[in-house]
Design a protein around this motif. Structure first.
Motif, PDB file in Angstrom:
ATOM      1  N   PHE A 120     -30.787  19.662 -28.313  1.00 15.33           N
ATOM      2  CA  PHE A 120     -32.021  19.391 -27.489  1.00 15.33           C
ATOM      3  C   PHE A 120     -31.532  19.633 -26.101  1.00 15.33           C
ATOM      4  N   LYS A 121     -32.542  20.078 -25.214  1.00 14.04           N
ATOM      5  CA  LYS A 121     -32.151  19.905 -23.966  1.00 14.04           C
ATOM      6  C   LYS A 121     -32.691  18.646 -23.117  1.00 14.04           C
ATOM      7  N   ALA A 122     -33.166  17.751 -23.717  1.00 13.97           N
ATOM      8  CA  ALA A 122     -33.727  16.366 -22.958  1.00 13.97           C
ATOM      9  C   ALA A 122     -32.920  15.265 -23.862  1.00 13.97           C
ATOM     10  N   PRO A 123     -32.802  14.317 -23.319  1.00 14.40           N
ATOM     11  CA  PRO A 123     -32.065  13.064 -23.939  1.00 14.40           C
ATOM     12  C   PRO A 123     -33.047  12.357 -25.031  1.00 14.40           C
ATOM     13  N   PRO A 124     -32.331  11.478 -25.868  1.00 15.93           N
ATOM     14  CA  PRO A 124     -33.192  11.041 -26.901  1.00 15.93           C
ATOM     15  C   PRO A 124     -34.284  10.040 -26.190  1.00 15.93           C
ATOM     16  N   ASN A 125     -35.390  10.260 -27.014  1.00 17.72           N
ATOM     17  CA  ASN A 125     -36.488   9.200 -26.236  1.00 17.72           C
ATOM     18  C   ASN A 125     -37.251   8.445 -27.175  1.00 17.72           C
ATOM     19  N   GLN A 126     -36.556   8.222 -28.483  1.00 11.03           N
ATOM     20  CA  GLN A 126     -37.228   7.422 -29.319  1.00 11.03           C
ATOM     21  C   GLN A 126     -36.343   6.489 -30.099  1.00 11.03           C
ATOM     22  N   LYS A 127     -36.507   5.349 -30.343  1.00 12.22           N
ATOM     23  CA  LYS A 127     -35.644   4.226 -31.084  1.00 12.22           C
ATOM     24  C   LYS A 127     -36.176   3.547 -32.361  1.00 12.22           C
ATOM     25  N   ILE A 128     -35.556   3.225 -33.115  1.00  8.11           N
ATOM     26  CA  ILE A 128     -36.059   2.457 -34.436  1.00  8.11           C
ATOM     27  C   ILE A 128     -34.878   1.624 -34.750  1.00  8.11           C
TER      28      ILE A 128
END
Length: 426
Positions: free
Chosen positions: A353-361
Motif C-alpha cells: 500500500f502507498k498510503a498509511p492505514p486509514n481504518q480501525k476496528i
C-alpha cells in the motif's frame, strides 16, 4: 474413513486434570454422538467417570473404556481404529503427543489437542502434514484457551473489517470474582509444558526454516512492539506486558496458510497480557526472570518441576485450581485491528500500500473459566466441527492451526452457543 467404527469420539488421557473436565463438558457437547474414554489405567478411568457422573448427575456407567498407552504403539493404533476422532488430553505433547498423532494418521482417524507448545505443533506440521493429507485426516492442535480465542478472534476481526487488515494487537485480561484469595490458578501440566518449551525454544528456528523455506515479503507498515511495560488506556490504564504464550505463533501459522493458499495478505500480530497494578507486574517480571534463567540448566529445570508452587509464587500446583476459583474466573481478549478500507484493495497479496492505514476496528472475545471449562468446550467443538463440516475445511486433510482449519466453518457460531462471546466494540 470407515463409517462402521464403533465410536465417533474417544477422549484420550481422560483420567488427567484436563481429561476430567473434557468428559464433563462432553456430556452436553457430544450428546447424540457415540463416545468413550481412553488411558492406560482402567481403574483410574472408571473412578474419573464415577466422579464426573456424580457432579453432572448423569449416568456414565455404559461409557466405553479403552486401554491405550503412549508407550505402546499397537494399543494407540487399536484405540484410533475404534473411532472417527481422538481428542487428545495427554500432555506435555513434546513427550506424549507424536505417538498419538502417528497412530491416528495410520488409522485414518482425525486428531485434536490443546497443546500450547510451538515446537511440537510446528514439528507435527513439518513431519506429518503430507501424510495426513494423503490419509484424509485432520490434525489440529492449540484447540483450547487461549489459542482458539486468539486465532478465531483474528479470523472474526478480519470478517468484520470492511477492507484489508494490516495488523492486530491482542490484550488478554482475566478477572476473578471468588471470595477466597490465594491458591493455585494453573495446573502443573501447563507449568511442565512451559518449562520444556522455553528450554528448547532454540529448536523453533530450524523447524521454521524447513517449514517455510520461502520468506514472506516485507509488508509495510511494520507492526512495532510496544514498550515491555506499558499502560493500555482503553482498558482503564491497566498495566501490560508481552504475552509469553503460543498465541502469536499459532496466529502467524494461520496467516501464513492464508497467504500461501488463499492469496490473502497476512495479518501482523502482537500479543499482550494486562494486570491490575504495577506491583503485580513487578512480581510477574521477577518470577518470569527466575523461570527463564532456571530453564536453561538441567538442575534449574529439576527444581522448577519439583517445587512448582514455590517458584510460581503459589500460582501453580499439582492439584490445580479449585472449582470455586475456576467458576469465578472470567476472561476477555481485546483485538485492536488496523488496515485499509475496501477502496484501497490491491490486486496481489504481495503488493504494498502507498498510503498509511486509514481504518480501525476493535473486537472482543470473552467467556468464563478460561483454563479448563472454556478450554474443554473449545476442544470438543473443534472435534465435532471436523465430524460435521469437514467439507468446509481446507484441502483433504493435513496438520493445521485452528484459524486455518476452521475459518470457513461454523465454529465461532458454535462457540457462542456454548459460553463464548465474539463482539465488535467499535
Amino acid at each position: 474413513m470407515s463409517s462402521e467404527r464403533k465410536l465417533d469420539v474417544i477422549i484420550f488421557g481422560a483420567s488427567g486434570f484436563t481429561g476430567k473436565y473434557t468428559i464433563y463438558e462432553g456430556i452436553k457437547i457430544l450428546d447424540g454422538l457415540k463416545w468413550g474414554v481412553a488411558g492406560r489405567n482402567k481403574d483410574k478411568l472408571a473412578k474419573i467417570l464415577q466422579e464426573v457422573e456424580k457432579k453432572a448427575d448423569k449416568d456414565l456407567s455404559e461409557t466405553p473404556i479403552i486401554i491405550a498407552d503412549v508407550k505402546d504403539e499397537e494399543s494407540l493404533k487399536k484405540m484410533a481404529e475404534q473411532c472417527r476422532i481422538v481428542v487428545n488430553c495427554c500432555g506435555p505433547y513434546r513427550f506424549y503427543g507424536e505417538p498419538v498423532v502417528k497412530a491416528c494418521i495410520e488409522a485414518g482417524t482425525h486428531h485434536v489437542d490443546v497443546s500450547g507448545e510451538p515446537q511440537y505443533m510446528e514439528r507435527m506440521q513439518l513431519q506429518y502434514n503430507q501424510q495426513a493429507q494423503e490419509k484424509g485426516v485432520y490434525v489440529v492442535s492449540a484447540c483450547g484457551f487461549d489459542s482458539i480465542p486468539a486465532d478465531m478472534g483474528t479470523v472474526f476481526l478480519e470478517k468484520e473489517f470492511d477492507g484489508v487488515v494490516n495488523s492486530v494487537e491482542t490484550f488478554l485480561e482475566t478477572t476473578n470474582k471468588s471470595k477466597s484469595t490465594g491458591g493455585a490458578v494453573i495446573h502443573y501440566g501447563t507449568w511442565e509444558s512451559a518449562i520444556y518449551g522455553l528450554a528448547h525454544a532454540n529448536e523453533l528456528r530450524g523447524i521454521r526454516s524447513q517449514l517455510y523455506p520461502a520468506r514472506l515479503p516485507n509488508f509495510q507498515p511494520r507492526l512495532k512492539s510496544r514498550p515491555p511495560v506499558h499502560k493500555a488506556r482503553f482498558m482503564n490504564n491497566r498495566w501490560c506486558l508481552p504475552f509469553p504464550g503460543s498465541d502469536r505463533s499459532v496466529v502467524m501459522r494461520s496467516q501464513r496458510y492464508f497467504y500461501d493458499n488463499d492469496k490473502k495478505r497476512p495479518v501482523q500480530m502482537k500479543a499482550y497480557v494486562a494486570f491490575d497494578s504495577f506491583l503485580v507486574v513487578v512480581g510477574v517480571i521477577l518470577v518470569a526472570g527466575v523461570f527463564a534463567i532456571m530453564t536453561r540448566f538441567k538442575l534449574g529445570r529439576q527444581l522448577l518441576l519439583k517445587y512448582p508452587r514455590f517458584f510460581s509464587a503459589g500460582f501453580i500446583s499439582h492439584e490445580g485450581p479449585t472449582e470455586e476459583m475456576m467458576q469465578n474466573t472470567d476472561f476477555a481478549i481485546y483485538f485492536k485491528g488496523e488496515g485499509w478500507n475496501k477502496d484501497e484493495a490491491l490486486l496481489e497479496p504481495s503488493d504494498q500500500f502507498k498510503a498509511p492505514p486509514n481504518q480501525k476496528i476493535m473486537v472482543k472475545v470473552s467467556g468464563s473459566n478460561p483454563g479448563y471449562g472454556a478450554t474443554c468446550v473449545a476442544l470438543l467443538l473443534a472435534a465435532t466441527t471436523i465430524l460435521k463440516e469437514s467439507d468446509k475445511m481446507p484441502s483433504t486433510g493435513g496438520v493445521f492451526p485452528p484459524g486455518a482449519a476452521y475459518s470457513k466453518t461454523k465454529l465461532i457460531e458454535e462457540l457462542c452457543k456454548n459460553g463464548y462471546k465474539f463482539e465488535v466494540l467499535k
